[in-house]
Scaffold this active site. Sequence first.
Site, short mmCIF file in Angstrom:
data_model
loop_
_atom_site.label_atom_id
_atom_site.label_comp_id
_atom_site.label_asym_id
_atom_site.label_seq_id
_atom_site.Cartn_x
_atom_site.Cartn_y
_atom_site.Cartn_z
N PRO A 2 42.58 38.47 9.65
CA PRO A 2 41.86 38.65 10.92
C PRO A 2 42.79 39.18 12.02
CG PRO A 2 41.57 36.42 10.05
CD PRO A 2 42.63 37.07 9.23
N GLU A 3 42.32 40.20 12.71
CA GLU A 3 43.05 40.76 13.85
C GLU A 3 42.22 40.49 15.11
OE1 GLU A 3 44.40 44.78 13.05
OE2 GLU A 3 44.40 44.41 10.90
N HIS A 93 38.16 24.74 -0.48
CA HIS A 93 38.87 25.51 0.54
C HIS A 93 38.64 25.00 1.96
CE1 HIS A 93 40.06 28.11 -2.64
NE2 HIS A 93 38.84 28.54 -2.88
N ARG A 112 43.99 30.85 1.31
CA ARG A 112 45.42 30.98 1.07
C ARG A 112 46.27 29.93 1.78
NH1 ARG A 112 46.95 36.41 -0.17
NH2 ARG A 112 49.02 35.53 -0.37
N ARG A 155 63.18 51.61 21.49
CA ARG A 155 63.03 51.00 20.17
C ARG A 155 63.05 52.08 19.10
NH1 ARG A 155 58.91 46.32 19.67
NH2 ARG A 155 60.49 45.83 18.10
#
Length: 276
Positions: A2-3, A93, A112, A155
Amino acid sequence: MPELPEVETIRSKLAGLAGRSLERVEIRDPRLTRPEPPDAVAAALEGERVADVRRRGKYLVVVFESGRHLLVHLRMTGTILHPAPAGAEDDVHTRAIVRLDNGSDVVYRDVRRFGTWELLEPGELEEYFAARRLGLEPLGRAFTTARLAASLAGRRIPVKGALLDQRAAAGVGNIYADEALWYARVHPLRPAGELGEPEVEALRAGIRKALRLGIRRQGASLRDYRGADGGRGRMQEEFRVYGRGGEPCERCGTPIAKTRVAGRGTWYCPVCQRRA
Ligand SMILES: [Zn+2]
């Protein structure tokens, strides 16, 4: 994973929890709260009343009336479901279940098990994010071209790597970085500090465009991600490059190429996004 748009989609569904109290908290997986013992965190949460549910980068921030904050990071496969889907109680889960004062359950599910819950005392939130060098919210007013340029300046790492490390903009991950760079016509391996001002400007616009589209489509459902109501997002239908190796670029027809940047699969158009 998820973002920002996936977390924002969950957040907006959970915003209705404001005013609810946490009556009973069961944390089944010690990894969720470590190094804190899960029973201690569960006991501390019981009785807290939700004031608001916010988001910072990829963190869900549950604000309690007491001034405490519960920071939830979903990492790879975490999700929060409300109301609880049928069978959640017995789902292997299911890592945590929170019973609210209206009798409904909030379920935290994570295949996970990389997700985290951290309970912060009043006043600790800003320091927490500062210590992690979390960048600006890319959809906020402060995220200007000048600020983005300043965070990339000097950078040498690839610009995609700079987006992934969260210092330039909080909440952009592998999917939205690729999409943003395609919109901006910037090659993912360009050194971050070498982008000219027009490119930084295009990158800022590309990041916002990709994220807004993701929110509108309620996130991308690739494997495990679901919205808080269990619904699938549709952003995967909007991908311009992510996961589309060999398919024609919709701008120029060139087959989309794949490489690796910062250890992550990375898709781009070799013609629209020139390396030099
Ligand atoms: Zn192209």
